[in-house]
Design a protein around this motif. Sequence first.
Motif, PDB file in Angstrom:
ATOM      1  N   GLY A 291      13.029 -12.666 -24.154  1.00 52.18           N
ATOM      2  CA  GLY A 291      14.520 -12.746 -23.850  1.00 52.18           C
ATOM      3  C   GLY A 291      14.925 -11.211 -24.288  1.00 52.18           C
ATOM      4  N   GLY A 292      16.105 -10.988 -23.574  1.00 47.83           N
ATOM      5  CA  GLY A 292      16.602  -9.573 -24.053  1.00 47.83           C
ATOM      6  C   GLY A 292      16.219  -8.467 -23.446  1.00 47.83           C
ATOM      7  N   LEU A 293      15.188  -8.644 -22.427  1.00 49.79           N
ATOM      8  CA  LEU A 293      14.278  -7.350 -21.817  1.00 49.79           C
ATOM      9  C   LEU A 293      15.225  -6.850 -20.569  1.00 49.79           C
ATOM     10  CD1 LEU A 293      10.673  -8.865 -21.374  1.00 49.79           C
ATOM     11  CD2 LEU A 293      11.522  -7.551 -23.122  1.00 49.79           C
ATOM     12  N   PRO A 294      15.057  -5.532 -20.891  1.00 50.67           N
ATOM     13  CA  PRO A 294      15.536  -4.821 -19.755  1.00 50.67           C
ATOM     14  C   PRO A 294      14.889  -5.328 -18.591  1.00 50.67           C
ATOM     15  CG  PRO A 294      15.027  -3.212 -21.390  1.00 50.67           C
ATOM     16  CD  PRO A 294      14.495  -4.519 -21.775  1.00 50.67           C
ATOM     17  N   GLN A 295      15.473  -5.146 -17.332  1.00 50.20           N
ATOM     18  CA  GLN A 295      15.039  -5.928 -15.974  1.00 50.20           C
ATOM     19  C   GLN A 295      13.758  -5.062 -15.738  1.00 50.20           C
ATOM     20  OE1 GLN A 295      16.312  -8.596 -14.373  1.00 50.20           O
ATOM     21  NE2 GLN A 295      16.689  -8.715 -16.389  1.00 50.20           N
ATOM     22  N   ARG A 296      13.552  -3.966 -15.708  1.00 49.93           N
ATOM     23  CA  ARG A 296      12.657  -3.204 -15.382  1.00 49.93           C
ATOM     24  C   ARG A 296      11.245  -3.712 -16.081  1.00 49.93           C
ATOM     25  NH1 ARG A 296      13.520   0.928 -11.610  1.00 49.93           N
ATOM     26  NH2 ARG A 296      15.646   1.953 -11.792  1.00 49.93           N
ATOM     27  N   VAL A 297      11.318  -4.111 -17.293  1.00 46.76           N
ATOM     28  CA  VAL A 297      10.278  -4.340 -18.295  1.00 46.76           C
ATOM     29  C   VAL A 297       9.986  -6.094 -17.441  1.00 46.76           C
ATOM     30  CG1 VAL A 297       9.576  -5.076 -20.404  1.00 46.76           C
ATOM     31  CG2 VAL A 297      10.898  -3.210 -20.035  1.00 46.76           C
ATOM     32  N   VAL A 298      10.873  -6.691 -17.229  1.00 49.56           N
ATOM     33  CA  VAL A 298      10.683  -8.065 -16.619  1.00 49.56           C
ATOM     34  C   VAL A 298       9.883  -7.873 -15.267  1.00 49.56           C
ATOM     35  CG1 VAL A 298      11.713 -10.014 -15.423  1.00 49.56           C
ATOM     36  CG2 VAL A 298      12.598  -9.198 -17.514  1.00 49.56           C
ATOM     37  N   ALA A 299      10.247  -7.037 -14.577  1.00 46.28           N
ATOM     38  CA  ALA A 299       9.605  -6.600 -13.546  1.00 46.28           C
ATOM     39  C   ALA A 299       8.167  -6.295 -13.500  1.00 46.28           C
ATOM     40  CB  ALA A 299      10.285  -5.678 -12.433  1.00 46.28           C
ATOM     41  N   ALA A 300       7.905  -5.389 -14.402  1.00 41.65           N
ATOM     42  CA  ALA A 300       6.264  -4.932 -14.802  1.00 41.65           C
ATOM     43  C   ALA A 300       5.716  -6.155 -15.399  1.00 41.65           C
ATOM     44  CB  ALA A 300       6.479  -3.858 -16.055  1.00 41.65           C
ATOM     45  N   ALA A 301       6.218  -7.014 -16.232  1.00 42.57           N
ATOM     46  CA  ALA A 301       5.410  -8.151 -16.621  1.00 42.57           C
ATOM     47  C   ALA A 301       5.141  -9.145 -15.421  1.00 42.57           C
ATOM     48  CB  ALA A 301       6.177  -8.985 -17.439  1.00 42.57           C
ATOM     49  N   ARG A 302       6.080  -9.451 -14.415  1.00 44.97           N
ATOM     50  CA  ARG A 302       5.429 -10.167 -13.344  1.00 44.97           C
ATOM     51  C   ARG A 302       4.702  -9.455 -12.440  1.00 44.97           C
ATOM     52  NH1 ARG A 302       9.039 -14.408 -11.833  1.00 44.97           N
ATOM     53  NH2 ARG A 302       6.819 -14.978 -10.771  1.00 44.97           N
ATOM     54  N   GLN A 303       4.672  -8.114 -12.384  1.00 46.40           N
ATOM     55  CA  GLN A 303       3.477  -7.449 -11.389  1.00 46.40           C
ATOM     56  C   GLN A 303       2.107  -7.543 -12.237  1.00 46.40           C
ATOM     57  OE1 GLN A 303       4.637  -3.501 -10.984  1.00 46.40           O
ATOM     58  NE2 GLN A 303       3.943  -2.633 -12.796  1.00 46.40           N
ATOM     59  N   TYR A 304       2.309  -7.791 -13.536  1.00 47.77           N
ATOM     60  CA  TYR A 304       1.038  -8.007 -14.151  1.00 47.77           C
ATOM     61  C   TYR A 304       0.403  -9.547 -14.074  1.00 47.77           C
ATOM     62  CZ  TYR A 304       1.461  -3.251 -15.564  1.00 47.77           C
ATOM     63  OH  TYR A 304       1.760  -1.852 -15.535  1.00 47.77           O
ATOM     64  N   GLU A 305       1.624 -10.355 -14.317  1.00 49.69           N
ATOM     65  CA  GLU A 305       1.198 -11.987 -13.861  1.00 49.69           C
ATOM     66  C   GLU A 305       0.592 -11.886 -12.634  1.00 49.69           C
ATOM     67  OE1 GLU A 305       3.510 -15.942 -13.018  1.00 49.69           O
ATOM     68  OE2 GLU A 305       4.705 -14.262 -14.020  1.00 49.69           O
ATOM     69  N   ALA A 306       1.005 -11.175 -11.468  1.00 46.34           N
ATOM     70  CA  ALA A 306       0.580 -11.294 -10.417  1.00 46.34           C
ATOM     71  C   ALA A 306      -0.818 -10.846 -10.326  1.00 46.34           C
ATOM     72  CB  ALA A 306       1.568 -10.294  -9.254  1.00 46.34           C
ATOM     73  N   GLN A 307      -1.284  -9.724 -11.139  1.00 45.42           N
ATOM     74  CA  GLN A 307      -2.822  -9.393 -10.943  1.00 45.42           C
ATOM     75  C   GLN A 307      -3.626 -10.725 -11.642  1.00 45.42           C
ATOM     76  OE1 GLN A 307      -3.553  -6.611  -9.656  1.00 45.42           O
ATOM     77  NE2 GLN A 307      -1.404  -6.662  -9.190  1.00 45.42           N
ATOM     78  N   GLY A 308      -3.189 -11.378 -12.500  1.00 40.49           N
ATOM     79  CA  GLY A 308      -3.807 -12.551 -13.007  1.00 40.49           C
ATOM     80  C   GLY A 308      -3.851 -13.485 -12.048  1.00 40.49           C
ATOM     81  N   HIS A 309      -2.969 -13.824 -11.026  1.00 42.95           N
ATOM     82  CA  HIS A 309      -3.207 -14.829 -10.145  1.00 42.95           C
ATOM     83  C   HIS A 309      -4.079 -14.157  -8.827  1.00 42.95           C
ATOM     84  CE1 HIS A 309      -0.016 -17.270 -11.788  1.00 42.95           C
ATOM     85  NE2 HIS A 309       1.087 -16.324 -11.470  1.00 42.95           N
ATOM     86  N   ALA A 310      -4.036 -13.028  -8.689  1.00 44.08           N
ATOM     87  CA  ALA A 310      -5.033 -12.464  -7.586  1.00 44.08           C
ATOM     88  C   ALA A 310      -6.324 -12.635  -8.256  1.00 44.08           C
ATOM     89  CB  ALA A 310      -4.792 -10.826  -7.401  1.00 44.08           C
ATOM     90  N   LEU A 311      -6.613 -12.345  -9.592  1.00 48.09           N
ATOM     91  CA  LEU A 311      -7.956 -12.610  -9.949  1.00 48.09           C
ATOM     92  C   LEU A 311      -8.622 -14.054  -9.763  1.00 48.09           C
ATOM     93  CD1 LEU A 311      -7.559 -10.502 -13.330  1.00 48.09           C
ATOM     94  CD2 LEU A 311      -8.985  -9.857 -11.646  1.00 48.09           C
TER      95      LEU A 311
END
Length: 473
Positions: A291-311
């Motif tokens: 919670g309380g994250l700047p939106q760019r940090v949320v975007a960065a987290a989602r892109q690393y989540e994406a890497q986990g799914h790709a793996l």
Amino acid sequence: MSRPERVLTPDRSPQHRFGYELRALRKARRLSQDTLGKLVHVSGDLVRLIELGERQPTQAFAESCDRELNAPGVLARLFRAVEEATDSRPDTDNTVVGIGSAVSHGPDHRSDETIPVEMLTLTGETVSLAINRRALVGGALGIPAVLFLGGATAVAPTMADGTLSDVLHNMRQMRTLLAMQDNTFGPGAVLPTAVHQASILQQLRQAAGGKARDDLISLQSAYGELCGWLADDLGDPRSGQHWIDRALEWGHESGDTAQTGYVLMRKAQRAADADDAAAAVGLARAAVRSGGLPQRVVAAARQYEAQGHALTGDDAAFQEAIEAAYNIVAHVSANGDESRAAWCTPAYVAIHEAAGLMRLHRPELAAAKYEDALAGWSSDMHRDLGIYRGRLGAAYAAARQPEPAAAAGRSALAIAQRTGSGRILAELQPLATALAEWRSSPAVRDFLAELRAVVAARATGPGALPPTTMGRS
């Protein structure tokens, strides 16, 4: 058989602290004591004695080691503390005889001159040192209103809130500047200064209370995260892990949910780089939930989540997470308060889409995506450009296009040489293996020869790096 390495005792004296940090810097560059000795024109045995705290260094030795180890000012600053301690020591001190040094083995009765200080090492560990007050204050980069009194550190009671606010502002600006310098000059030129700033914050927080203390600890967490990134880039993932864990601890301690979430995002990034799919997804989701994250940090987290799914080969989940990251950065105001992840732009998300496409075994699409993202890459992100050109080369190699793969590899190699980045060299090792079957191609042959020469030089010379390191996407 080589003799076992003696455990060092940096808390014993400034001279022993100097030896401890000298060993840490030398080992970070993968240099032997003999090799470092040749570079600074002394014997390897003298280097060993100085590291053990059994021989006092000279100013010329400290400055030469700073230069050869790409650590400007670090050892010279520690030498001043050694010199101050030596100057303040009574002639009747109990000293080691016959090795040209004055190492005290008796109790220190000059409590008015030396004080116990908690400091951070280059590897992120905390050590308690007895340091001369004048040397410590002189090494604190002139930050105002820092006093070291009565055997303890304290923020001056007369410090006004505005003064502390200025200190915090300046140190935040310093962290931003260091991150920019890292991308231009590489981690070796930045890590010692970042650690020094984290140590200053360690001192300031000791006597602070309330919101002031929380603000100091939050900023220390930000410096800890930066030190972890720099240690990773130097090819020392163990120290990188230590720093990032401390950064998370400090983030929780400060109560700054945005900073804690940022560190969780960074831990997700490290997990994806280590091909730990479950941790990448779990940590990224924990970051978003904080919670309380700047939106760019949320975007960065989602892109690393994406890497986990790709793996794991989950194409649908990968696409959903990457699209979420794109949507977030597309709607973030360029003037918004997004300093914690200003680097997370549409081009950066595209880079991670390309990385995921490689993990999903679609190299042609990945190469095209890398080319699009890098076409408008910011000149401020110079070192990262080298990393991603290396990955572009890997995509072309997987798509069986050896000439563009070699061209991308040579471009990345040139940046690795300028910045001393272990991450870039790590990206180029698998590329070299992938290109081996086309070694008869002149372009490939030239690239492989240049890479071998750089790796060989780094293995024995200043700024030595290991053949492989953990990368950061």
